[in-house]
Design an enzyme around this catalytic site. Sequence first.
Site, short mmCIF file in Angstrom:
data_model
loop_
_atom_site.label_atom_id
_atom_site.label_comp_id
_atom_site.label_asym_id
_atom_site.label_seq_id
_atom_site.Cartn_x
_atom_site.Cartn_y
_atom_site.Cartn_z
N GLY A 156 45.29 37.29 27.24
CA GLY A 156 45.32 38.64 26.67
C GLY A 156 46.28 39.47 27.52
O GLY A 156 47.10 38.92 28.27
N ARG A 157 46.12 40.79 27.43
CA ARG A 157 47.04 41.66 28.18
C ARG A 157 46.93 41.43 29.70
O ARG A 157 47.93 41.44 30.40
CB ARG A 157 46.71 43.13 27.90
CG ARG A 157 47.09 43.58 26.51
CD ARG A 157 46.86 45.09 26.48
NE ARG A 157 47.22 45.68 25.21
CZ ARG A 157 46.32 45.95 24.25
NH1 ARG A 157 45.07 45.63 24.42
NH2 ARG A 157 46.70 46.52 23.13
N ILE A 158 45.71 41.23 30.19
CA ILE A 158 45.55 41.06 31.65
C ILE A 158 46.10 39.71 32.09
O ILE A 158 46.86 39.62 33.06
CB ILE A 158 44.07 41.25 32.08
CG1 ILE A 158 43.60 42.67 31.73
CG2 ILE A 158 43.90 40.99 33.58
CD1 ILE A 158 42.11 42.92 31.92
N THR A 237 38.11 37.87 37.54
CA THR A 237 38.06 39.33 37.36
C THR A 237 37.64 39.66 35.92
O THR A 237 37.89 40.76 35.44
CB THR A 237 39.44 39.98 37.64
OG1 THR A 237 40.42 39.33 36.82
CG2 THR A 237 39.84 39.89 39.09
N SER A 238 37.04 38.66 35.23
CA SER A 238 36.72 38.89 33.82
C SER A 238 35.27 39.35 33.67
O SER A 238 34.98 40.54 33.78
CB SER A 238 37.03 37.63 32.99
OG SER A 238 36.23 36.53 33.40
N ARG A 239 34.37 38.41 33.47
CA ARG A 239 32.94 38.72 33.44
C ARG A 239 32.22 37.62 34.20
O ARG A 239 32.59 36.43 34.11
CB ARG A 239 32.41 38.78 32.00
CG ARG A 239 32.78 40.06 31.26
CD ARG A 239 32.06 41.29 31.85
NE ARG A 239 32.36 42.52 31.13
CZ ARG A 239 33.32 43.38 31.47
NH1 ARG A 239 34.11 43.15 32.51
NH2 ARG A 239 33.50 44.48 30.77
N GLU A 268 25.12 40.32 37.99
CA GLU A 268 25.58 41.58 38.58
C GLU A 268 24.55 42.70 38.50
O GLU A 268 23.98 42.89 37.43
CB GLU A 268 26.83 41.98 37.78
CG GLU A 268 27.81 42.81 38.54
CD GLU A 268 29.16 42.84 37.83
OE1 GLU A 268 29.69 41.77 37.47
OE2 GLU A 268 29.65 43.95 37.63
N HIS A 286 33.19 44.65 41.41
CA HIS A 286 33.68 44.98 40.06
C HIS A 286 34.59 46.21 40.11
O HIS A 286 34.40 47.18 39.37
CB HIS A 286 32.50 45.21 39.10
CG HIS A 286 32.86 44.96 37.67
ND1 HIS A 286 31.99 44.45 36.73
CD2 HIS A 286 34.03 45.15 36.98
CE1 HIS A 286 32.59 44.35 35.55
NE2 HIS A 286 33.84 44.77 35.68
N ALA A 288 38.08 45.86 39.99
CA ALA A 288 39.46 45.47 39.64
C ALA A 288 40.20 46.58 38.90
O ALA A 288 41.40 46.76 39.08
CB ALA A 288 39.45 44.19 38.81
C1 DGY Z 1 36.38 46.59 31.75
O1 DGY Z 1 37.03 47.57 31.38
O2 DGY Z 1 35.85 45.80 30.95
C2 DGY Z 1 36.25 46.38 33.20
O3 DGY Z 1 35.46 45.31 33.53
C3 DGY Z 1 35.76 47.66 33.85
O4 DGY Z 1 36.22 47.65 35.12
#
Ligand code: DGY
Length: 329
Positions: A156-158, A237-239, A268, A286, A288
Amino acid sequence: MQKKKVFVTRKIPAKGIELLRKHFLVKVYPKDQVIPRKELLKEVKHCDALLSLLTEKIDEEVLSANPDLKVVSNYAVGYDNIDVKAATAKGIPVCNTPGVLENAVAEHTFALLMALCKRITEADQFVRAGKYKRWEPMLLLGTELEGKTIGIIGLGRIGAGVAERAGKGMGVKVLYHDIKRNKEFEKTYQAKFVSKEDLLKRSDFVSLHVPLLPSTMHLIGKKELAMMKKTAYLINTSRGQVVDEKALVEALKKKQIAGAGLDVYEHEPALTPGLIKLKNVVLTPHTASATIEARTAMSELAAQNIIDVLQGRKAKFTVNPEVYARKHK
Ligand code: DGY
Protein backbone atom coordinates in the site's frame (compact mmCIF):
# COMPACT_ATOMS: atom_id res chain seq x y z
CA MET A 1 -30.99 26.09 13.19
CA GLN A 2 -29.32 24.18 15.99
CA LYS A 3 -25.70 23.34 15.35
CA LYS A 4 -24.84 19.70 14.85
CA LYS A 5 -22.85 17.98 17.59
CA VAL A 6 -19.51 16.24 17.35
CA PHE A 7 -17.96 14.13 20.07
CA VAL A 8 -14.19 13.62 20.03
CA THR A 9 -13.08 10.74 22.24
CA ARG A 10 -9.74 12.27 23.24
CA LYS A 11 -7.67 15.38 22.74
CA ILE A 12 -6.03 15.40 19.30
CA PRO A 13 -3.98 18.18 17.62
CA ALA A 14 -5.84 21.50 17.73
CA LYS A 15 -6.09 22.00 13.95
CA GLY A 16 -8.80 19.38 13.55
CA ILE A 17 -10.76 20.56 16.58
CA GLU A 18 -10.61 24.19 15.38
CA LEU A 19 -11.90 23.15 11.99
CA LEU A 20 -14.82 21.32 13.56
CA ARG A 21 -15.61 24.23 15.89
CA LYS A 22 -16.16 26.52 12.90
CA HIS A 23 -19.25 24.51 12.02
CA PHE A 24 -20.42 22.43 14.96
CA LEU A 25 -20.73 22.15 18.70
CA VAL A 26 -17.72 20.10 19.66
CA LYS A 27 -17.18 18.19 22.87
CA VAL A 28 -13.81 16.59 23.54
CA TYR A 29 -13.51 13.93 26.25
CA PRO A 30 -11.67 16.00 28.85
CA LYS A 31 -9.36 13.41 30.42
CA ASP A 32 -6.08 12.44 28.79
CA GLN A 33 -6.83 8.73 28.88
CA VAL A 34 -8.73 6.18 26.85
CA ILE A 35 -12.38 6.98 27.33
CA PRO A 36 -14.10 4.39 29.54
CA ARG A 37 -16.62 2.31 27.64
CA LYS A 38 -19.51 3.57 29.81
CA GLU A 39 -18.67 7.18 29.01
CA LEU A 40 -18.38 6.43 25.31
CA LEU A 41 -21.78 4.75 25.28
CA LYS A 42 -23.25 7.76 27.09
CA GLU A 43 -21.64 10.40 24.88
CA VAL A 44 -22.41 8.73 21.57
CA LYS A 45 -26.11 9.10 22.34
CA HIS A 46 -25.86 12.88 22.11
CA CYS A 47 -23.80 13.44 18.98
CA ASP A 48 -24.30 13.51 15.23
CA ALA A 49 -20.70 12.57 14.56
CA LEU A 50 -18.14 10.58 16.46
CA LEU A 51 -14.42 11.20 16.05
CA SER A 52 -12.85 8.02 17.40
CA LEU A 53 -9.36 6.67 18.02
CA LEU A 54 -8.01 3.19 17.45
CA THR A 55 -8.10 2.60 21.21
CA GLU A 56 -11.90 2.51 21.18
CA LYS A 57 -13.94 -0.42 20.03
CA ILE A 58 -16.70 0.97 17.86
CA ASP A 59 -18.93 -2.06 17.67
CA GLU A 60 -22.61 -2.84 17.24
CA GLU A 61 -23.37 -1.70 20.79
CA VAL A 62 -21.81 1.74 20.28
CA LEU A 63 -23.34 2.16 16.83
CA SER A 64 -26.78 1.14 18.09
CA ALA A 65 -26.64 3.51 21.06
CA ASN A 66 -27.64 6.38 18.80
CA PRO A 67 -29.99 5.80 15.85
CA ASP A 68 -29.17 9.33 14.65
CA LEU A 69 -25.42 8.88 14.46
CA LYS A 70 -24.40 10.10 11.01
CA VAL A 71 -20.70 9.36 10.74
CA VAL A 72 -17.77 7.75 12.51
CA SER A 73 -14.44 9.31 11.61
CA ASN A 74 -11.43 7.38 12.85
CA TYR A 75 -8.26 9.31 13.64
CA ALA A 76 -6.14 6.62 11.95
CA VAL A 77 -5.64 4.99 8.62
CA GLY A 78 -6.38 1.57 10.12
CA TYR A 79 -9.98 0.92 11.13
CA ASP A 80 -9.89 -2.58 12.57
CA ASN A 81 -11.32 -1.11 15.81
CA ILE A 82 -14.59 -0.43 14.01
CA ASP A 83 -17.26 -2.92 13.04
CA VAL A 84 -17.59 -1.60 9.49
CA LYS A 85 -20.16 -4.25 8.58
CA ALA A 86 -22.45 -3.12 11.38
CA ALA A 87 -21.95 0.55 10.42
CA THR A 88 -22.71 -0.23 6.78
CA ALA A 89 -25.88 -2.07 7.75
CA LYS A 90 -26.98 1.08 9.58
CA GLY A 91 -25.99 3.35 6.68
CA ILE A 92 -23.25 5.06 8.72
CA PRO A 93 -20.15 6.13 6.78
CA VAL A 94 -16.87 5.11 8.42
CA CYS A 95 -13.98 7.38 7.52
CA ASN A 96 -10.21 7.18 7.98
CA THR A 97 -7.09 9.26 7.36
CA PRO A 98 -4.95 7.85 4.57
CA GLY A 99 -2.38 9.79 2.56
CA VAL A 100 -0.90 11.87 5.39
CA LEU A 101 0.98 9.49 7.65
CA GLU A 102 2.88 7.39 5.12
CA ASN A 103 6.10 9.41 5.41
CA ALA A 104 6.04 9.19 9.18
CA VAL A 105 5.47 5.43 9.22
CA ALA A 106 7.94 4.68 6.42
CA GLU A 107 10.58 6.75 8.26
CA HIS A 108 9.78 4.98 11.52
CA THR A 109 10.22 1.63 9.79
CA PHE A 110 13.74 2.75 8.92
CA ALA A 111 14.32 4.09 12.41
CA LEU A 112 13.57 0.60 13.77
CA LEU A 113 15.64 -1.07 11.08
CA MET A 114 18.59 1.25 11.65
CA ALA A 115 18.34 0.87 15.40
CA LEU A 116 18.57 -2.91 14.98
CA CYS A 117 21.32 -2.92 12.37
CA LYS A 118 23.42 -0.36 14.24
CA ARG A 119 22.45 -1.73 17.67
CA ILE A 120 21.52 1.76 18.79
CA THR A 121 19.48 0.90 21.88
CA GLU A 122 22.09 -1.57 23.11
CA ALA A 123 24.82 1.01 22.51
CA ASP A 124 22.85 3.71 24.29
CA GLN A 125 22.30 1.47 27.33
CA PHE A 126 25.98 0.50 27.29
CA VAL A 127 27.10 4.13 27.48
CA ARG A 128 24.50 5.11 30.08
CA ALA A 129 25.57 2.18 32.26
CA GLY A 130 29.09 3.64 32.37
CA LYS A 131 30.52 0.68 30.47
CA TYR A 132 32.24 2.74 27.79
CA LYS A 133 35.89 2.78 28.84
CA ARG A 134 37.75 2.88 25.51
CA TRP A 135 37.34 2.29 21.79
CA GLU A 136 37.10 -1.42 21.10
CA PRO A 137 37.71 -3.16 17.77
CA MET A 138 34.91 -5.69 18.27
CA LEU A 139 32.44 -3.70 20.31
CA LEU A 140 28.76 -3.88 19.30
CA LEU A 141 29.35 -4.88 15.70
CA GLY A 142 26.28 -4.26 13.60
CA THR A 143 25.33 -4.76 10.01
CA GLU A 144 25.06 -2.49 6.95
CA LEU A 145 21.95 -1.96 4.88
CA GLU A 146 23.56 -1.33 1.51
CA GLY A 147 23.43 -4.33 -0.79
CA LYS A 148 20.99 -6.20 1.43
CA THR A 149 17.45 -7.21 0.49
CA ILE A 150 14.26 -5.94 2.05
CA GLY A 151 11.05 -7.92 1.66
CA ILE A 152 7.94 -5.80 1.89
CA ILE A 153 4.68 -7.55 2.65
CA GLY A 154 1.80 -5.29 1.65
CA LEU A 155 2.42 -2.73 -1.03
CA GLY A 156 0.00 0.00 0.00
CA ARG A 157 1.12 3.60 0.40
CA ILE A 158 3.32 2.82 3.43
CA GLY A 159 4.90 -0.29 1.91
CA ALA A 160 5.64 1.67 -1.25
CA GLY A 161 7.16 4.48 0.83
CA VAL A 162 9.48 2.00 2.51
CA ALA A 163 10.41 0.50 -0.86
CA GLU A 164 11.16 3.92 -2.29
CA ARG A 165 13.46 4.85 0.56
CA ALA A 166 15.17 1.46 0.55
CA GLY A 167 15.70 1.21 -3.19
CA LYS A 168 16.44 4.80 -4.07
CA GLY A 169 18.17 6.12 -1.00
CA MET A 170 19.95 3.21 0.60
CA GLY A 171 20.96 0.76 -2.08
CA VAL A 172 18.76 -1.95 -0.64
CA LYS A 173 17.21 -4.45 -3.09
CA VAL A 174 13.44 -4.66 -2.91
CA LEU A 175 11.24 -7.76 -2.98
CA TYR A 176 7.55 -7.45 -2.32
CA HIS A 177 4.47 -9.54 -1.87
CA ASP A 178 0.90 -8.34 -2.07
CA ILE A 179 -2.48 -9.68 -3.15
CA LYS A 180 -2.04 -7.51 -6.26
CA ARG A 181 1.00 -7.18 -8.48
CA ASN A 182 2.05 -3.63 -9.45
CA LYS A 183 4.19 -3.67 -12.59
CA GLU A 184 4.53 0.11 -12.71
CA PHE A 185 5.99 0.06 -9.22
CA GLU A 186 8.34 -2.78 -10.15
CA LYS A 187 9.73 -0.73 -13.02
CA THR A 188 10.19 2.43 -10.97
CA TYR A 189 11.90 0.79 -8.02
CA GLN A 190 13.47 -2.27 -9.63
CA ALA A 191 11.35 -4.25 -7.22
CA LYS A 192 10.56 -7.93 -7.68
CA PHE A 193 7.20 -9.48 -6.98
CA VAL A 194 7.63 -12.83 -5.22
CA SER A 195 5.57 -15.30 -3.22
CA LYS A 196 5.41 -14.82 0.54
CA GLU A 197 7.57 -17.92 1.04
CA ASP A 198 10.18 -16.73 -1.41
CA LEU A 199 10.25 -13.31 0.21
CA LEU A 200 10.74 -14.79 3.68
CA LYS A 201 13.58 -17.02 2.49
CA ARG A 202 15.43 -14.35 0.53
CA SER A 203 15.07 -11.19 2.61
CA ASP A 204 17.54 -9.76 5.09
CA PHE A 205 14.81 -7.49 6.42
CA VAL A 206 11.11 -8.33 6.35
CA SER A 207 8.77 -5.38 6.82
CA LEU A 208 5.02 -5.73 7.33
CA HIS A 209 2.56 -3.22 5.88
CA VAL A 210 -0.76 -5.01 5.64
CA PRO A 211 -4.06 -4.02 7.25
CA LEU A 212 -5.46 -6.31 9.93
CA LEU A 213 -8.00 -8.60 8.27
CA PRO A 214 -9.03 -12.18 8.97
CA SER A 215 -6.62 -13.14 6.17
CA THR A 216 -3.66 -11.26 7.68
CA MET A 217 -4.13 -12.38 11.29
CA HIS A 218 -0.93 -14.27 12.26
CA LEU A 219 0.40 -13.87 8.74
CA ILE A 220 3.78 -14.36 10.38
CA GLY A 221 3.86 -17.33 12.73
CA LYS A 222 6.09 -20.25 13.65
CA LYS A 223 6.20 -21.65 10.11
CA GLU A 224 7.00 -18.31 8.50
CA LEU A 225 9.65 -17.39 11.08
CA ALA A 226 11.33 -20.72 10.42
CA MET A 227 11.61 -19.79 6.75
CA MET A 228 13.49 -16.56 7.46
CA LYS A 229 17.28 -16.28 7.41
CA LYS A 230 19.03 -16.60 10.76
CA THR A 231 20.50 -13.15 10.07
CA ALA A 232 17.19 -11.53 9.17
CA TYR A 233 15.27 -8.82 11.02
CA LEU A 234 11.48 -8.55 11.19
CA ILE A 235 9.90 -5.09 11.37
CA ASN A 236 6.24 -4.60 12.22
CA THR A 237 4.62 -1.17 12.04
CA SER A 238 1.25 -2.49 10.83
CA ARG A 239 -0.92 -4.20 13.44
CA GLY A 240 0.26 -6.44 16.26
CA GLN A 241 -2.06 -9.34 15.46
CA VAL A 242 -0.40 -9.77 12.07
CA VAL A 243 2.40 -11.51 13.97
CA ASP A 244 2.00 -14.47 16.31
CA GLU A 245 3.94 -12.77 19.09
CA LYS A 246 4.44 -15.93 21.14
CA ALA A 247 6.03 -17.63 18.16
CA LEU A 248 8.15 -14.54 17.58
CA VAL A 249 9.46 -14.51 21.15
CA GLU A 250 10.38 -18.19 20.77
CA ALA A 251 12.14 -17.56 17.46
CA LEU A 252 14.05 -14.62 18.93
CA LYS A 253 15.05 -16.59 22.03
CA LYS A 254 16.35 -19.42 19.87
CA LYS A 255 18.13 -16.90 17.58
CA GLN A 256 16.16 -18.37 14.71
CA ILE A 257 16.12 -14.82 13.34
CA ALA A 258 18.51 -12.00 14.26
CA GLY A 259 16.02 -9.56 15.72
CA ALA A 260 12.78 -7.65 15.51
CA GLY A 261 11.67 -4.03 15.51
CA LEU A 262 8.12 -3.68 16.75
CA ASP A 263 5.86 -0.66 16.99
CA VAL A 264 2.68 -2.69 17.48
CA TYR A 265 1.81 -5.66 19.69
CA GLU A 266 -0.57 -8.56 19.51
CA HIS A 267 -2.25 -7.73 22.84
CA GLU A 268 -1.48 -4.03 22.84
CA PRO A 269 -0.54 -2.41 25.16
CA ALA A 270 0.38 -5.68 26.93
CA LEU A 271 3.53 -7.43 25.78
CA THR A 272 4.00 -11.15 25.39
CA PRO A 273 6.07 -12.47 28.33
CA GLY A 274 9.72 -12.67 27.48
CA LEU A 275 9.72 -9.93 24.86
CA ILE A 276 11.25 -7.15 26.94
CA LYS A 277 14.04 -9.39 28.22
CA LEU A 278 15.39 -9.84 24.71
CA LYS A 279 18.32 -7.75 23.58
CA ASN A 280 17.68 -8.33 19.90
CA VAL A 281 14.46 -6.33 19.80
CA VAL A 282 13.71 -2.64 19.53
CA LEU A 283 10.30 -1.64 20.81
CA THR A 284 8.31 1.55 20.32
CA PRO A 285 4.81 2.29 21.71
CA HIS A 286 2.75 2.48 18.48
CA THR A 287 4.35 5.80 17.62
CA ALA A 288 5.20 5.21 13.97
CA SER A 289 2.79 7.94 12.87
CA ALA A 290 3.63 10.18 15.82
CA THR A 291 5.15 13.15 14.07
CA ILE A 292 3.74 16.64 14.49
CA GLU A 293 3.23 16.80 10.73
CA ALA A 294 1.36 13.51 10.41
CA ARG A 295 -0.77 13.82 13.52
CA THR A 296 -1.78 17.41 12.64
CA ALA A 297 -2.74 16.36 9.13
CA MET A 298 -4.61 13.35 10.50
CA SER A 299 -6.64 15.62 12.79
CA GLU A 300 -7.54 17.88 9.85
CA LEU A 301 -8.54 14.95 7.69
CA ALA A 302 -10.60 13.31 10.42
CA ALA A 303 -12.38 16.65 10.91
CA GLN A 304 -12.89 17.23 7.20
CA ASN A 305 -14.48 13.79 6.85
CA ILE A 306 -17.04 14.82 9.47
CA ILE A 307 -17.64 18.25 7.92
CA ASP A 308 -18.30 16.65 4.54
CA VAL A 309 -20.78 14.11 5.83
CA LEU A 310 -22.64 16.48 8.17
CA GLN A 311 -22.90 19.02 5.35
CA GLY A 312 -24.42 16.43 3.07
CA ARG A 313 -21.39 15.49 0.97
CA LYS A 314 -19.54 12.23 0.59
CA ALA A 315 -16.37 12.23 2.65
CA LYS A 316 -13.31 11.62 0.47
CA PHE A 317 -11.96 8.91 2.72
CA THR A 318 -14.84 6.61 3.44
CA VAL A 319 -14.10 2.93 3.84
CA ASN A 320 -17.70 1.87 3.15
CA PRO A 321 -18.71 4.27 0.34
CA GLU A 322 -21.61 2.00 -0.57
CA VAL A 323 -23.57 3.70 2.22
CA TYR A 324 -23.84 6.85 0.10
CA ALA A 325 -25.74 5.00 -2.58
CA ARG A 326 -28.58 4.59 -0.13
CA LYS A 327 -30.97 7.30 0.95
CA HIS A 328 -29.09 9.61 3.28
CA LYS A 329 -30.25 9.99 6.85
C1 DGY B 1 -3.03 4.15 11.94
O1 DGY B 1 -3.31 5.27 11.49
O2 DGY B 1 -3.69 3.14 11.65
C2 DGY B 1 -1.87 4.07 12.84
O3 DGY B 1 -1.67 2.81 13.35
C3 DGY B 1 -2.01 5.11 13.94
O4 DGY B 1 -0.75 5.41 14.34
